[in-house]
Design an enzyme around this catalytic site. Structure first.
Site, short mmCIF file in Angstrom:
data_model
loop_
_atom_site.label_atom_id
_atom_site.label_comp_id
_atom_site.label_asym_id
_atom_site.label_seq_id
_atom_site.Cartn_x
_atom_site.Cartn_y
_atom_site.Cartn_z
N HIS A 187 0.82 -1.21 0.00
CA HIS A 187 0.00 0.00 0.00
C HIS A 187 0.85 1.26 0.00
CE1 HIS A 187 -3.26 -2.79 0.83
NE2 HIS A 187 -3.94 -1.91 0.13
N ARG A 294 -10.41 4.54 -0.55
CA ARG A 294 -9.98 3.58 0.47
C ARG A 294 -10.24 4.21 1.84
NH1 ARG A 294 -5.81 2.36 -3.64
NH2 ARG A 294 -5.57 0.10 -3.80
N GLU A 429 -12.01 -9.72 -5.50
CA GLU A 429 -10.57 -9.79 -5.23
C GLU A 429 -10.16 -11.11 -4.58
OE1 GLU A 429 -9.32 -6.53 -2.70
OE2 GLU A 429 -11.07 -6.70 -1.41
N ASN A 452 -4.95 -6.33 -7.13
CA ASN A 452 -3.79 -6.52 -6.24
C ASN A 452 -4.01 -7.76 -5.38
OD1 ASN A 452 -3.24 -3.98 -7.26
ND2 ASN A 452 -4.14 -2.94 -5.51
N ASP A 453 -5.16 -7.81 -4.73
CA ASP A 453 -5.44 -8.98 -3.91
C ASP A 453 -5.80 -10.19 -4.76
OD1 ASP A 453 -4.95 -8.42 -1.18
OD2 ASP A 453 -6.62 -7.02 -1.19
N ARG A 463 1.56 -10.31 -1.47
CA ARG A 463 1.83 -9.06 -2.19
C ARG A 463 2.85 -8.18 -1.46
NH1 ARG A 463 -3.86 -5.73 -1.64
NH2 ARG A 463 -2.65 -3.89 -2.15
N CYS A 500 -10.30 -1.65 -10.13
CA CYS A 500 -9.72 -0.58 -9.32
C CYS A 500 -8.36 -0.96 -8.76
CB CYS A 500 -10.68 -0.16 -8.20
SG CYS A 500 -11.02 -1.49 -7.04
#
Ligand code: PEP
Ligand code: MG
Length: 551
Positions: A187, A294, A429, A452-453, A463, A500
């Site tokens: 992040h 977020r 995700e 990402n996930d 990650r 996203c």
């Protein structure tokens, strides 16, 4: 010349002095002092500095999240003026104790006293007294609030930065980031991209504090970190920086233009943000909406749970400033690397698979309720949509919808204004969400793929893992097939689907995503114009069959 290298995780060339992040180590120094008058003067200076810092935080919060949130800092200023508190510390110093220990002992005494009261309001002041005392101790011991104490903008170096530390940085002071550890999918890297700041991670222990203060040149694309650059290197990097600026100017011409392909398909290009402060960049770059707010970054900025009113102000600000454009606010996605101490989450062996995101909300109903009430209240001020993270099962969505419907009724009974309809969506995700996407699509208004996930869970690659970047292949056919499956199921059920995660901004895949029929791409504000440029060069009528053959 000295050259180090790491992994470039946020593009751009930056030049400036290297500065190491100052972090308090949490230990309180305890010693006897002889000159108690001097020690009391040292405490007084620190107390005044803390009051000034809180004044600046008040102004910042007032501009970014509204008066109600800002008032917390005003209350903290008042606590630092409280005579009982100040006299207790002064008395201990006069007894020969150093200032850090006197503040710490007084804080513990007051916090215990508040916590023992019956009144819930006074009990909650325990956290405040600890918070102000930590600030004063930090000043006394030389730790810096926000980690950076420099008059000039710097390239910030650190071992690694936690998301909670990154969100608290004063962005106007940061030209770039260089970290010894970290991964491109963390992040912190995502935040660097959101801020549009060049960043390099994984430089290793060769990045020593001896470089503090030296002029550094960094290239966030190649991962180069150069000190005392020789003339050819200096010239090369400055040329590259000038080229980047020229490209930016060229892209400026696309401001106000539609995101339309050569064959006439319109694509929604939205932005990812972490707090209302990111809105200037969204508006400057022409984001068509917010595809991912977020919301947990608001929680990471504070030292205690946000109240319903504090959240309401933040969401209302975003809804109003986006002026009727869709604002998708994701409910709290805390846990794993996004930790806030006051949540007191138990240590987990596998936090990415643990109690995080929607699982916390479904096990701590009060936290969820507070956020949902704030969101529905803010829905009266713009086009808010609510999105839920880390979904794996249909029952979770049904339970969420039941809770949302109860909250709507509760607010309606209280006569609170709300939008007539608030879209509800889920993040895709997890592989489970993909495999269940035919059923999930019947429950919600939209999907948004968190690549990402989704990459992490599909490929079983952490990650955050430092040496795993080679294996974290977001272009893997398994990931692309998952996205295609979710898109087909979304469209079969008549709902729209966006992306996203970071892959949404990956120009190498834009054609593929548009061929799949992805309706929306949500990216960091600085990626909007480059993405618009790419979309406008694509003809899906000629590329679709070729790109979808293997999927
Ligand atoms: C994702 O997982 O792709 C996502 C957008 O959410 P986050 O990066 O905040 O986990
Ligand atoms: Mg995610």
């Amino acid at each position: 010349m000295k050259q180090l290298s790491g992994k470039g995780v946020s593009d751009g060339v930056a030049v400036g002095p290297l500065y190491f992040y100052r972090r308090g180590n949490g230990e309180i120094e305890r010693r006897e002092v002889a000159d108690t008058a001097a020690e009391n003067a040292r405490f007084e200076t620190a107390r005044q500095t803390a009051i000034e810092q809180l004044g600046a935080l008040y102004e910042k919060a007032l501009a970014e999240v509204g008066e109600e949130s800002a008032m917390l800092f005003e209350a903290h200023q008042m606590m630092l003026e409280d005579l009982d508190y100040v006299e207790s510390i002064q008395g201990m110093i006069e007894g020969g104790l150093n200032a850090e220990a006197a503040v710490s002992d007084t804080a513990a005494m007051f916090a215990d006293m508040f916590a023992a009261m019956d009144d819930a309001y006074i009990q909650a002041r325990a956290a405040d007294v600890r918070d102000i005392s930590t600030r004063v101790i930090g000043i006394l011991s030389g730790a810096v609030a926000g980690g950076v104490d420099s008059d000039v903008p710097v390239i910030l170096a650190a071992d690694d930065l936690a998301p909670s530390e990154t969100v608290q940085l004063d962005k106007s002071k940061i030209l770039g980031f260089v970290t010894r550890g970290g991964s491109g999918n963390s992040h912190t890297a995502i935040l660097a991209r959101t801020m549009g700041i060049p960043a390099i991670c994984g430089v290793g222990n060769v990045l020593t504090e001896n470089y503090e203060g030296q002029l550094a040149m960094i290239d966030g694309q190649t991962g180069e970190v150069v000190f005392d650059a020789d003339e050819p290197t200096r010239e090369r990097l400055l040329k590259k920086q000038a080229k980047e600026r020229a490209l930016k100017d060229m892209l400026e011409k696309l401001r106000g233009q539609p995101n339309v392909t050569l064959d006439g398909r319109n694509v929604m290009v939205y932005c990812n943000i972490g707090n209302p402060g990111d809105l200037d960049a969204v508006l400057q770059n022409g984001g068509g909406g917010i595809g991912l707010f977020r919301s947990e970054f608001l929680y990471l900025q504070g030292s205690d749970y946000l109240t319903e009113d504090e959240q309401f102000e933040a969401y209302k600000t975003v809804a109003e400033r986006m002026g009727g454009k869709r604002v998708i606010i994701r409910t709290l996605d805390i846990g794993a690397d996004k930790q806030a101490d006051y949540f007191n989450l138990a240590h987990e062996e596998n936090p990415a698979m643990g109690l995080r995101a929607i699982r916390i909300c479904l096990t701590r109903p009060e936290v969820f309720r507070t956020q949902l009430r704030a969101l529905y209240r803010a829905s009266a001020y713009g086009k808010i949509a609510i999105m839920f993270p880390m979904i794996t099962s249909v029952w979770e969505v049904q339970e969420i919808k039941r809770i949302c419907s109860n909250i709507r009724s509760e607010l309606a009974n209280e006569g609170v204004p709300m939008a007539d309809y608030v879209e509800l969506g889920i993040m895709i995700e997890t592989p489970a969400a993909v495999m269940m996407s035919d059923q999930l699509a019947k429950e919600v208004d939209f999907f948004s793929v968190g690549t990402n996930d989704l990459t992490q869970y599909t490929l079983a690659v952490d990650r955050q893992g430092q040496n795993l970047d080679k294996f974290f292949d977001a272009h893997h056919l398994a990931v692309l097939r998952m996205i295609k499956m979710a898109a087909d199921n979304a469209h079969a059920a008549g709902i729209w689907i966006g992306i996203c995660g970071e892959l949404g901004a990956d120009a190498e895949l834009t054609e593929t995503f548009l061929s799949m029929g992805i309706d929306e791409l949500s990216v960091s504000p600085s990626a909007v114009l480059p993405l618009r440029n790419t979309i406008r060069s694509i003809d899906t009528s000629t590329c679709s069959d070729r790109l979808l053959r293997d999927l």
